[in-house]
Design an enzyme around this catalytic site. Sequence first.
Site, mmCIF file in Angstrom:
data_model
loop_
_atom_site.group_PDB
_atom_site.id
_atom_site.type_symbol
_atom_site.label_atom_id
_atom_site.label_comp_id
_atom_site.label_asym_id
_atom_site.label_seq_id
_atom_site.Cartn_x
_atom_site.Cartn_y
_atom_site.Cartn_z
ATOM 1 N N SER A 134 -4.388 -3.038 0.611
ATOM 2 C CA SER A 134 -3.417 -2.634 1.629
ATOM 3 C C SER A 134 -2.585 -3.862 1.974
ATOM 4 O O SER A 134 -3.108 -4.902 2.346
ATOM 5 C CB SER A 134 -4.112 -2.051 2.853
ATOM 6 N N GLY B 167 -0.172 -4.051 4.288
ATOM 7 C CA GLY B 167 0.510 -3.890 5.581
ATOM 8 C C GLY B 167 1.753 -3.034 5.431
ATOM 9 O O GLY B 167 1.697 -1.964 4.803
ATOM 10 N N GLY C 136 2.810 -1.240 2.156
ATOM 11 C CA GLY C 136 2.094 -0.110 1.582
ATOM 12 C C GLY C 136 0.875 -0.524 0.783
ATOM 13 O O GLY C 136 0.207 -1.501 1.124
ATOM 14 N N GLY D 243 -5.322 0.932 8.638
ATOM 15 C CA GLY D 243 -6.109 0.731 7.421
ATOM 16 C C GLY D 243 -7.217 1.770 7.298
ATOM 17 O O GLY D 243 -7.535 2.227 6.188
ATOM 18 N N ASP D 244 -7.807 2.156 8.427
ATOM 19 C CA ASP D 244 -8.877 3.156 8.392
ATOM 20 C C ASP D 244 -8.316 4.534 8.046
ATOM 21 O O ASP D 244 -8.973 5.328 7.359
ATOM 22 C CB ASP D 244 -9.613 3.189 9.741
#
Lengths: 309, 309
Positions: free
Chosen positions: B217, B219, B222, B248-249
């Site tokens: 990831s 940020g 993407g 992120g989760d």
Amino acid sequence: MILTVTLNTALDITYRVRSLRPHTSHRVSEVAERPGGKGLNVARVLAALGHEVTATGFAGGATGRKTRELLADTPGVTDALVPVAGATRRTIAVVDDLSGDTTQLNEPGPQVAPAEWGAFLDRYDELLPAASAVALCGSLPPGVPVGAYANLVRAARSHGVPVLLDTSGEPLRRAVAARPDIVKPNADELAELTGSHEPLRATQDARRRGAHAVVASLGPQGLLAATPEGRWRATPPARLHGNPTGAGDSATAGLLSGLVEHLPWPERLARATALSAATVLAPAAGEFDRTAYEELLARVAVTGEVSAA
Amino acid sequence: MILTVTLNTALDITYRVRSLRPHTSHRVSEVAERPGGKGLNVARVLAALGHEVTATGFAGGATGRKTRELLADTPGVTDALVPVAGATRRTIAVVDDLSGDTTQLNEPGPQVAPAEWGAFLDRYDELLPAASAVALCGSLPPGVPVGAYANLVRAARSHGVPVLLDTSGEPLRRAVAARPDIVKPNADELAELTGSHEPLRATQDARRRGAHAVVASLGPQGLLAATPEGRWRATPPARLHGNPTGAGDSATAGLLSGLVEHLPWPERLARATALSAATVLAPAAGEFDRTAYEELLARVAVTGEVSAA
């Protein structure tokens, strides 16, 4: 037993961080929790002084359960808290390792429903007959009527139980008119009540408004008392460095213990001042250092004049 | 059902204050609480997507009870947390009304005893046979062996259950060698694992270390995926303004739901990217905005190359 009332109890949480910097992330290195709210602090110090204490007020939610668990671990304090549906507030003190300075975050108290307030009044009436003195301490949570302390003062007086009041603002103004035995404002609270920033004049004025005795806490300058028996000033031996959290509550415990032990005013004030100073010196916020207390007690200066009989 | 593992669960608390100023006192105007720790966030998003989820890990103390109470109010998530004697940690996010910026205070997790870790392993083994996929998420609390995730990956694989891993540092390094199906590091975690700050090279390197697929990831840029079927980059349609907490989760939940629905990789990545973006846009931290999600899903750009069979 001495009865302490804490309508807005708290779970006091202390965090240690390296240095608090807004808008960054911090790893908390140490977490400490204790039962909080002024009346529970007073109860803990009274118990440490050897008095039997019953603590009432409200507790609710997971935070209230935790507060009661911690209270159960405090020898000498009987839990007579009344359940509420809302959650007991948390207070968070973030202490910087580098500077020792504290940043405080205080949650609002839970909303108290009329039926819950009624349940508290019933509990208070049950507890009063066995009390040698009552302390009414701290702010009112939302939902409790602004005249609450005035009612509680009147109920105590009708049972012949002496009552000490430590609050501020409109609840203080109303309760003073109900003629409490002792009020214990700080300089700001006293000025707000009386309109005078001159403590001598303001303590006299607060007596005229209804308080039998007024003990103003002037921070590092100690205590100033205006009572039916005379006026006194009690001063700690030196400027103290430490954490003043809970120092005022220790002074309240000193005054109450002196009251139930029928000590003369100068001794009550010396005890309250020494306890307050020993709380500033203690490493943990709101605890007092017993050795420092015993040593300071002999060194507090109490000066004043006794009223003509 | 999908099984999520959160060894270091948290009670996530959000405070609103006017503006955080160190070494002063603040009145908190608003308090919000939710079950936290990466795996519980993933469980909540999976449930919102319509999946049946079981959440395991540890919970203890008053904060653990509160976390479980809040989890019980989350439809679609079954609580299979294992009790520990220590208290579940709190995380406090202090949001400034004026700037919208957040200051984070994270308590350390509770010490986990060897017998408690054993009890967890038993529970995990009981749950695995019914799982369609497993997510292993977040940090390890003190007392849990550093090779914990490596063991949990091996156990899942021996049951033929696909496993996604989202952690960092030494626990990530060890678990990658146990050949998880997907690892989902961020750019920093990936660089720490591989020594390379060049994401394309680093994702390939992480695959060589044992991960079947790596989804990094990046940020606002993407996701970057290196898989046995090919390499892809998924990019949200525009730079988004909002709160990235939990984004992120949400991406992890998107990847997992796509895995159990047997979607091809580009669709999994589009879903994960849209969910992540819809979480940044949601007013409450860690929730996602469903309308934004559905709208964004069609606008995520996925580019890449499919491997030769």
